[in-house]
Scaffold this motif. Structure first.
Motif, mmCIF file in Angstrom:
data_model
loop_
_atom_site.group_PDB
_atom_site.id
_atom_site.type_symbol
_atom_site.label_atom_id
_atom_site.label_comp_id
_atom_site.label_asym_id
_atom_site.label_seq_id
_atom_site.Cartn_x
_atom_site.Cartn_y
_atom_site.Cartn_z
ATOM 1 N N LEU A 77 0.778 -1.057 -0.028
ATOM 2 C CA LEU A 77 -0.128 0.042 0.084
ATOM 3 C C LEU A 77 0.938 1.319 0.052
ATOM 4 O O LEU A 77 2.076 1.402 0.827
ATOM 5 C CB LEU A 77 -1.106 0.166 1.304
ATOM 6 C CG LEU A 77 -2.054 -1.119 1.247
ATOM 7 C CD1 LEU A 77 -2.696 -1.008 2.619
ATOM 8 C CD2 LEU A 77 -2.926 -1.041 0.093
ATOM 9 N N ARG A 128 -7.181 3.078 5.556
ATOM 10 C CA ARG A 128 -7.976 1.713 5.076
ATOM 11 C C ARG A 128 -7.991 2.046 3.575
ATOM 12 O O ARG A 128 -8.450 3.118 3.031
ATOM 13 C CB ARG A 128 -9.201 1.509 5.413
ATOM 14 C CG ARG A 128 -9.847 0.304 4.879
ATOM 15 C CD ARG A 128 -11.269 -0.013 5.752
ATOM 16 N NE ARG A 128 -11.932 -1.111 5.251
ATOM 17 C CZ ARG A 128 -12.895 -0.892 4.200
ATOM 18 N NH1 ARG A 128 -13.216 0.100 3.623
ATOM 19 N NH2 ARG A 128 -13.488 -2.115 3.990
ATOM 20 N N SER A 145 -9.789 0.917 0.018
ATOM 21 C CA SER A 145 -11.180 0.338 -0.225
ATOM 22 C C SER A 145 -11.249 0.380 -1.763
ATOM 23 O O SER A 145 -11.369 1.345 -2.346
ATOM 24 C CB SER A 145 -12.088 1.174 0.295
ATOM 25 O OG SER A 145 -13.433 0.617 0.014
ATOM 26 N N ARG A 192 -5.808 -4.645 4.297
ATOM 27 C CA ARG A 192 -5.997 -3.220 3.616
ATOM 28 C C ARG A 192 -5.936 -2.434 4.714
ATOM 29 O O ARG A 192 -6.251 -1.199 4.230
ATOM 30 C CB ARG A 192 -7.534 -3.439 2.886
ATOM 31 C CG ARG A 192 -7.759 -4.268 1.759
ATOM 32 C CD ARG A 192 -9.040 -4.310 1.392
ATOM 33 N NE ARG A 192 -10.036 -4.935 2.562
ATOM 34 C CZ ARG A 192 -11.104 -4.929 2.415
ATOM 35 N NH1 ARG A 192 -12.200 -4.607 1.386
ATOM 36 N NH2 ARG A 192 -12.024 -5.555 3.353
ATOM 37 N N THR A 201 -2.854 1.072 -4.286
ATOM 38 C CA THR A 201 -1.889 -0.165 -4.552
ATOM 39 C C THR A 201 -0.801 0.254 -5.485
ATOM 40 O O THR A 201 -0.066 -0.419 -5.656
ATOM 41 C CB THR A 201 -2.712 -1.306 -4.985
ATOM 42 O OG1 THR A 201 -3.578 -1.101 -6.151
ATOM 43 C CG2 THR A 201 -3.774 -1.730 -3.740
#
Length: 274
Positions: A3, A192, A194, A232, A268
């Protein structure tokens, strides 16, 4: 999961400020569920950053800026490798015993209605782990998550009475309810990712809770989704409530008013978040 995070904060002041002092809780630390590959904080003016660690084990920076200055931009960028550990935390810095997280703060006072709700969940029986999962699922069913809402100064009792709130509000409700059930609980701030409708970016900070369960340790629960954090999520700071884990807090010396704009992008791909 790999991430990339880009977290930008813009301060604008209606009058030049003589001095700005900010406490930053913006830097995650590695544990068995996340490995910090790269992380940096940049300030677009002449500033001093002093690195430290607070009483909860969070990495912090004190930011000092001497004026006159009428605007400041903080840029935080990072790369993190995460694993899905079903919410179970291990390898984190833990300077405090779990029992400390049973204490109530003004922001996490449950009130009569939330006390009753927690008692009903507890009365259904089962192990401490099953009760913690049931509480998270029950709050996700009972409360409405407002993803576009900014967290305010509401306490857990007020949020529960209104029946909806930002992820920060819902996290405080879960913390208050878990403590009312006799389970140590703490507030967690972080990020987070999503992937909604093909989107590669999550433009928001996030918050959830961790509950300490005997024989298991600390386990994350996210009442905005009704699930445990997975790969995540990037965990940044822990505290008794929202105030103790706020990404930014501080003072300024000068008149007028300030405008604050925060933008967080989690993706990502590094190219996507820039």
């Amino acid at each position: 999961m790999r991430l990339f995070i880009d977290h930008r904060t813009d301060y604008r002041f209606s009058e030049p400020q003589a001095r700005i002092v900010q406490l930053l809780r913006l830097t995650p630390t590695s544990n068995e569920g996340q490995n910090i590959i790269d992380w940096r904080i940049d300030v677009d003016c002449n500033a001093r950053l002093r690195r430290a660690r607070d009483g909860f084990g969070n990495e912090t920076h004190m930011l000092y800026i001497d004026g006159p200055i009428d605007r400041v931009t903080l840029s935080v960028t990072g790369e993190v490798l995460t694993d899905d550990r079903a919410g179970m935390l291990s390898g984190a810095v833990e300077p405090l015993p779990p029992m400390l997280y049973l204490q109530t703060t003004p922001a996490t006072r449950p009130g009569a209605a939330l006390d009753d709700f927690a008692e009903q969940v507890k009365a259904a029986g089962g192990s401490a782990l099953s009760r913690a999962h049931r509480l998270n699922e029950a709050l996700a069913d009972r409360m409405t998550f407002d993803p576009g809402r900014h967290a305010g100064a509401r306490d857990a009792a007020s949020t529960f009475a209104e029946g909806h709130g930002a992820c920060q509000d819902l996290a405080q409700v879960l913390v208050a309810a878990a403590r009312a059930m006799g389970l140590p609980a703490r507030y967690i701030s972080g990020h987070r990712f999503s992937d909604v409708e093909g989107s590669k970016v999550q433009e928001a900070t996030h918050a959830w809770a961790e509950v300490h369960v005997e024989d298991y340790g600390w386990i994350g629960f996210d009442p905005s989704t009704g699930r445990c954090p997975d790969d995540r999520y990037v965990r940044v700071a822990a505290a008794l409530d929202f105030r103790g884990a706020a990404p930014l807090s501080g003072t300024r010396t000068g008149g007028g008013f300030e405008e604050l704009e925060v933008g967080v992008r989690v993706g990502t791909s590094q190219a996507v978040v820039q």
